[in-house]
Design a protein around this motif. Sequence first.
Motif, PDB file in Angstrom:
ATOM      1  N   HIS A 139      27.713  61.370  25.133  1.00 20.92           N
ATOM      2  CA  HIS A 139      28.722  60.618  24.360  1.00 20.92           C
ATOM      3  C   HIS A 139      30.114  60.680  25.439  1.00 20.92           C
ATOM      4  N   ALA A 140      30.288  61.533  26.037  1.00 14.81           N
ATOM      5  CA  ALA A 140      31.672  61.604  26.877  1.00 14.81           C
ATOM      6  C   ALA A 140      30.982  60.654  28.230  1.00 14.81           C
ATOM      7  N   ALA A 141      29.860  60.814  28.797  1.00 15.87           N
ATOM      8  CA  ALA A 141      29.515  59.861  29.706  1.00 15.87           C
ATOM      9  C   ALA A 141      29.572  58.734  29.589  1.00 15.87           C
ATOM     10  N   LEU A 142      28.970  57.924  28.522  1.00 15.26           N
ATOM     11  CA  LEU A 142      28.988  56.663  28.077  1.00 15.26           C
ATOM     12  C   LEU A 142      30.289  56.089  27.964  1.00 15.26           C
ATOM     13  N   LEU A 143      31.211  56.801  27.229  1.00 13.67           N
ATOM     14  CA  LEU A 143      32.501  56.310  27.079  1.00 13.67           C
ATOM     15  C   LEU A 143      33.224  56.279  28.499  1.00 13.67           C
ATOM     16  N   LEU A 144      33.092  57.100  29.323  1.00 14.67           N
ATOM     17  CA  LEU A 144      33.509  57.154  30.836  1.00 14.67           C
ATOM     18  C   LEU A 144      32.783  55.717  31.280  1.00 14.67           C
ATOM     19  N   GLY A 145      31.777  55.470  31.497  1.00  7.75           N
ATOM     20  CA  GLY A 145      31.117  54.363  32.068  1.00  7.75           C
ATOM     21  C   GLY A 145      31.652  53.187  31.428  1.00  7.75           C
ATOM     22  N   GLY A 146      31.879  53.095  30.148  1.00  8.51           N
ATOM     23  CA  GLY A 146      32.301  51.835  29.372  1.00  8.51           C
ATOM     24  C   GLY A 146      33.978  51.693  29.922  1.00  8.51           C
ATOM     25  N   LEU A 147      34.542  52.777  30.155  1.00  4.86           N
ATOM     26  CA  LEU A 147      36.085  52.564  30.348  1.00  4.86           C
ATOM     27  C   LEU A 147      36.234  52.099  31.715  1.00  4.86           C
ATOM     28  N   LEU A 148      35.249  52.475  32.550  1.00  2.00           N
ATOM     29  CA  LEU A 148      35.060  51.908  34.022  1.00  2.00           C
ATOM     30  C   LEU A 148      34.956  50.505  34.022  1.00  2.00           C
ATOM     31  N   GLY A 149      34.010  50.112  33.134  1.00  2.00           N
ATOM     32  CA  GLY A 149      33.757  48.425  33.070  1.00  2.00           C
ATOM     33  C   GLY A 149      35.087  47.943  32.303  1.00  2.00           C
ATOM     34  N   VAL A 150      35.785  48.722  31.385  1.00  2.00           N
ATOM     35  CA  VAL A 150      37.076  48.053  31.084  1.00  2.00           C
ATOM     36  C   VAL A 150      38.084  47.682  32.089  1.00  2.00           C
ATOM     37  N   LEU A 151      38.132  48.920  32.956  1.00  2.00           N
ATOM     38  CA  LEU A 151      39.047  48.725  34.129  1.00  2.00           C
ATOM     39  C   LEU A 151      38.635  47.762  35.107  1.00  2.00           C
ATOM     40  N   ALA A 152      37.501  47.299  35.270  1.00  2.00           N
ATOM     41  CA  ALA A 152      36.912  46.381  36.193  1.00  2.00           C
ATOM     42  C   ALA A 152      37.249  45.028  35.674  1.00  2.00           C
ATOM     43  N   GLY A 153      37.090  44.843  34.230  1.00  2.53           N
ATOM     44  CA  GLY A 153      37.340  43.569  33.515  1.00  2.53           C
ATOM     45  C   GLY A 153      38.877  43.242  33.887  1.00  2.53           C
ATOM     46  N   VAL A 154      39.719  44.626  33.437  1.00  3.20           N
ATOM     47  CA  VAL A 154      41.184  44.153  33.613  1.00  3.20           C
ATOM     48  C   VAL A 154      41.590  43.512  35.030  1.00  3.20           C
ATOM     49  N   VAL A 155      41.103  44.239  36.048  1.00  3.91           N
ATOM     50  CA  VAL A 155      41.163  43.734  37.364  1.00  3.91           C
ATOM     51  C   VAL A 155      40.674  42.556  37.619  1.00  3.91           C
ATOM     52  N   THR A 156      39.551  42.217  37.389  1.00  8.15           N
ATOM     53  CA  THR A 156      38.857  41.013  37.542  1.00  8.15           C
ATOM     54  C   THR A 156      39.349  39.617  37.186  1.00  8.15           C
ATOM     55  N   SER A 157      40.145  39.951  35.669  1.00  8.12           N
ATOM     56  CA  SER A 157      40.501  38.995  34.932  1.00  8.12           C
ATOM     57  C   SER A 157      41.849  38.549  35.625  1.00  8.12           C
ATOM     58  N   ALA A 158      42.632  39.507  35.935  1.00  3.60           N
ATOM     59  CA  ALA A 158      43.842  39.225  36.782  1.00  3.60           C
ATOM     60  C   ALA A 158      43.732  38.547  38.101  1.00  3.60           C
ATOM     61  N   MET A 159      42.862  39.077  38.733  1.00  7.61           N
ATOM     62  CA  MET A 159      42.554  38.177  40.055  1.00  7.61           C
ATOM     63  C   MET A 159      42.108  36.771  39.639  1.00  7.61           C
ATOM     64  N   TYR A 160      41.522  36.553  38.638  1.00 11.80           N
ATOM     65  CA  TYR A 160      41.046  35.216  38.311  1.00 11.80           C
ATOM     66  C   TYR A 160      42.233  34.379  37.997  1.00 11.80           C
ATOM     67  N   LEU A 161      42.965  35.017  37.097  1.00 12.92           N
ATOM     68  CA  LEU A 161      44.084  34.033  36.715  1.00 12.92           C
ATOM     69  C   LEU A 161      45.181  33.861  37.859  1.00 12.92           C
ATOM     70  N   VAL A 162      45.512  34.823  38.668  1.00 12.99           N
ATOM     71  CA  VAL A 162      46.387  34.619  39.459  1.00 12.99           C
ATOM     72  C   VAL A 162      45.789  33.597  40.627  1.00 12.99           C
ATOM     73  N   HIS A 163      44.522  33.750  41.089  1.00 16.37           N
ATOM     74  CA  HIS A 163      43.742  32.670  41.971  1.00 16.37           C
ATOM     75  C   HIS A 163      43.689  31.282  41.254  1.00 16.37           C
ATOM     76  N   HIS A 164      43.502  31.318  40.006  1.00 19.44           N
ATOM     77  CA  HIS A 164      43.354  30.019  39.467  1.00 19.44           C
ATOM     78  C   HIS A 164      44.727  29.375  39.310  1.00 19.44           C
ATOM     79  N   ARG A 165      45.909  30.252  39.174  1.00 19.25           N
ATOM     80  CA  ARG A 165      47.139  29.450  39.030  1.00 19.25           C
ATOM     81  C   ARG A 165      47.356  29.099  40.533  1.00 19.25           C
ATOM     82  N   ARG A 166      47.154  29.882  41.691  1.00 18.75           N
ATOM     83  CA  ARG A 166      47.327  29.603  42.881  1.00 18.75           C
ATOM     84  C   ARG A 166      46.849  28.050  43.476  1.00 18.75           C
ATOM     85  N   LEU A 167      45.419  27.972  43.099  1.00 15.75           N
ATOM     86  CA  LEU A 167      44.565  26.846  43.230  1.00 15.75           C
ATOM     87  C   LEU A 167      45.283  25.510  42.613  1.00 15.75           C
TER      88      LEU A 167
END
Length: 308
Positions: A139-167
């Motif tokens: 249970h704890a390991a699945l939540l930790l892995g899922g939260l890592l995916g959440v962290l990655a999603g937040v970072v890649t989304s922010a990078m996408y939006l900044v890059h999209h605005r720059r272009l």
Amino acid sequence: MSHVTVFCFLASYAVALTADALRLWGRTVALRWIAWFAAAAGLLAHTWYLGLRYTGDWGDAAAAEPWGGRAWILALAWLGAAYYVVATGVERRSALGVFLWPLVLGLVACSYAVPAGPVSLFGEAGNGGGAVRAWAILHAALLLGGLLGVLAGVVTSAMYLVHHRRLRAGKFDPDAVPLFSLERLDRWNRAAVAVAVPLLVLGVTIGLGLVVAGGEGTVAGLWDPVVIGTTVGVFAAGLAVGGFVQRKGQAGKGVAVRTLLAFGFLLVTVVGLQVLAGDGGLLESWHAGGTVAANAPDAAPAGGGATL
């Protein structure tokens, strides 16, 4: 290195963030290497800290501190820092650190407000056997892995939006620290959602099953505020982004906006609940190492059984 503290790697990560931020105004090789070595040094101290504190000097189980809310927050921050060290070692010219380090630093800082005590599903009178312990760890390991995916999603989304605005603004500065292409960021964002949502839903479902199966000896309860908040947050975020991202024809910008809002809200909710349930906090919860027993008001304090 027996005197390594949280502040040691917190300071190293802050140096890495500062160096990466300065690269936005002057891209130099020196700043890039300062950022990487500061991150690597912080990761080493972070690893040593977790090893000494939570494995008992790297193997002495009797001296190990039980894993609780603080340990899992620090573990999530460790995974984020490790990803930076590996990713920037391969893509040395990326501006990943500007987006990732604020989240990692925020997690480490929040760990100060989360109690270090154990999180046990069963009290002294509970029937937590080996099978229950295994399910609790899963249970704890699945939540930790899922939260890592959440962290990655937040970072890649922010990078996408900044890059999209720059272009869109036509800013093609050859000296600017480059971001990844929109196509790559969109693929990574969708992959983060595809990994995070199933892991989180499965992890929460197993946790709820453990509480229900525990019966009257359970220290945890379905009405625990952390259990309720985490469950609602996970399923709400999953509904907000799961089906939307998988639909064909969805623009990358729309996916990035929705992922950033949903996953950002979920990350704040999960970490915020742990902080609020800390010592002297507004919430009382066994999840933060407390001793509240919703199903068994007179249950013994958490400390035995299935420690997460």
